[in-house]
Design an enzyme around this catalytic site. Sequence first.
Site, PDB file in Angstrom:
ATOM      1  N   GLY A  24      83.145  53.104  28.726  1.00 36.67           N
ATOM      2  CA  GLY A  24      82.021  52.670  27.890  1.00 36.67           C
ATOM      3  C   GLY A  24      80.684  52.582  28.590  1.00 36.67           C
ATOM      4  N   SER A  25      80.525  53.250  29.747  1.00 32.12           N
ATOM      5  CA  SER A  25      79.233  53.107  30.444  1.00 32.12           C
ATOM      6  C   SER A  25      78.107  53.796  29.668  1.00 32.12           C
ATOM      7  CB  SER A  25      79.313  53.627  31.883  1.00 32.12           C
ATOM      8  OG  SER A  25      79.345  55.028  31.927  1.00 32.12           O
TER       9      SER A  25
ATOM     10  N   GLU B 298      73.605  61.148  32.842  1.00 39.13           N
ATOM     11  CA  GLU B 298      74.113  60.990  31.469  1.00 39.13           C
ATOM     12  C   GLU B 298      73.432  59.800  30.805  1.00 39.13           C
ATOM     13  OE1 GLU B 298      78.382  61.068  30.806  1.00 39.13           O
ATOM     14  OE2 GLU B 298      78.704  62.105  32.694  1.00 39.13           O
TER      15      GLU B 298
ATOM     16  N   ASP C 108      82.997  71.303  22.304  1.00 37.57           N
ATOM     17  CA  ASP C 108      81.772  71.119  23.098  1.00 37.57           C
ATOM     18  C   ASP C 108      80.769  72.249  22.852  1.00 37.57           C
ATOM     19  OD1 ASP C 108      82.922  68.839  24.271  1.00 37.57           O
ATOM     20  OD2 ASP C 108      83.868  70.037  25.832  1.00 37.57           O
TER      21      ASP C 108
ATOM     22  N   MET D 174      87.570  60.581  23.517  1.00 38.66           N
ATOM     23  CA  MET D 174      88.433  61.660  23.987  1.00 38.66           C
ATOM     24  C   MET D 174      89.402  62.133  22.906  1.00 38.66           C
ATOM     25  SD  MET D 174      87.189  62.305  26.728  1.00 38.66           S
ATOM     26  CE  MET D 174      86.566  61.893  28.328  1.00 38.66           C
TER      27      MET D 174
ATOM     28  N   GLU E 103      82.242  72.313  14.775  1.00 42.09           N
ATOM     29  CA  GLU E 103      83.707  72.358  14.720  1.00 42.09           C
ATOM     30  C   GLU E 103      84.345  72.983  15.953  1.00 42.09           C
ATOM     31  OE1 GLU E 103      85.586  72.998  11.025  1.00 42.09           O
ATOM     32  OE2 GLU E 103      83.958  72.079   9.881  1.00 42.09           O
TER      33      GLU E 103
ATOM     34  N   HIS F 267      78.434  65.346  27.385  1.00 44.76           N
ATOM     35  CA  HIS F 267      79.480  66.050  28.137  1.00 44.76           C
ATOM     36  C   HIS F 267      79.032  66.197  29.591  1.00 44.76           C
ATOM     37  CE1 HIS F 267      82.950  68.624  28.671  1.00 44.76           C
ATOM     38  NE2 HIS F 267      82.176  69.409  29.410  1.00 44.76           N
TER      39      HIS F 267
HETATM   40  C1  GAR Z   1      81.465  60.510  30.570  1.00 45.30           C
HETATM   41  O1  GAR Z   1      81.342  61.145  31.827  1.00 45.30           O
HETATM   42  C2  GAR Z   1      81.320  61.513  29.449  1.00 45.30           C
HETATM   43  O2  GAR Z   1      80.376  62.507  29.705  1.00 45.30           O
HETATM   44  C3  GAR Z   1      82.711  62.088  29.389  1.00 45.30           C
HETATM   45  O3  GAR Z   1      83.557  60.989  29.556  1.00 45.30           O
HETATM   46  C4  GAR Z   1      82.903  60.010  30.367  1.00 45.30           C
HETATM   47  C5  GAR Z   1      82.941  58.720  29.627  1.00 45.30           C
HETATM   48  O4  GAR Z   1      82.422  57.698  30.436  1.00 45.30           O
HETATM   49  N1  GAR Z   1      82.941  62.761  28.134  1.00 45.30           N
HETATM   50  C6  GAR Z   1      83.658  63.861  28.030  1.00 45.30           C
HETATM   51  O5  GAR Z   1      84.198  64.405  28.978  1.00 45.30           O
HETATM   52  C7  GAR Z   1      83.741  64.423  26.628  1.00 45.30           C
HETATM   53  N2  GAR Z   1      84.293  65.727  26.641  1.00 45.30           N
HETATM   54  P1  GAR Z   1      81.979  56.328  29.803  1.00 45.30           P
HETATM   55  O6  GAR Z   1      83.159  55.827  28.962  1.00 45.30           O
HETATM   56  O7  GAR Z   1      81.717  55.447  30.977  1.00 45.30           O
HETATM   57  O8  GAR Z   1      80.755  56.569  28.970  1.00 45.30           O
END
Ligand code: GAR
Length: 201
Positions: free
Chosen positions: A13-14, A174, A145, A90, A142, A109
């Site tokens: 959840g960051s 991010e 990514d 996810m 659809e 992503h």
């Molecule tokens: C993040 O790095 C995000 O970009 C990735 O999961 C992590 C979640 O971190 N997302 C994917 O890979 C989607 N395909 P977080 O829970 O700390 O935000």
Amino acid sequence: MNRRLGILLSGRGSNFLAIADSIAAGRLDAEIAVVISNRSEAPGIAPALERGLNAVVLPSKGLDREIYDRKLVAELRNNDVGLVCLAGYMRILSGYFIREFPMRILNIHPSLLPAFSGLDAQHQAFEHGVKFSGCTVHFVDEGLDSGPILCQAVVPVLDDDTAESLSARILKEEHRIYTEAIALVLSGRFKIEGRRVIPAR
Ligand code: GAR
């Protein structure tokens, strides 16, 4: 545009917290209407509750994709959500979900798409030996990514990096670009030509 955000997450959840911090600091004019996790053990739920946000666990395990997504959409509608932000969510969304929120779903992503889509993008990039990687915020369509790109940030891969140190450097970016992308979408000040998202000048 309706500035009520629906955040979907599955883990740490960051990115959700970075969005919440941007709102609290006045950098982003929006409101978090609901935070939904599809996993009861997601660490991102506790800080959402601590901040007094509306946090909901809707377990997805074992459920058919569209049946689950109907529950999700109902929860988002109940909270009058205008923009859905995937933040480490996810699970692939069904066509039903995507049609319910056309061009109103964003994803972050951890790679420079279209390189390294799918799972573990930072490890994929590291193992591939690229010299630069980064992160992407895009509209969700659809495909995997694959929707039109709103924002990207480039991050160098250093010679003494590990996949973990690279992931940490990407994560910092991010947190920065997700806020920028949400602000752009909420402003409505852009046009889309083909796949190209072009901000208004
Ligand atoms: C993040 O790095 C995000 O970009 C990735 O999961 C992590 C979640 O971190 N997302 C994917 O890979 C989607 N395909 P977080 O829970 O700390 O935000």
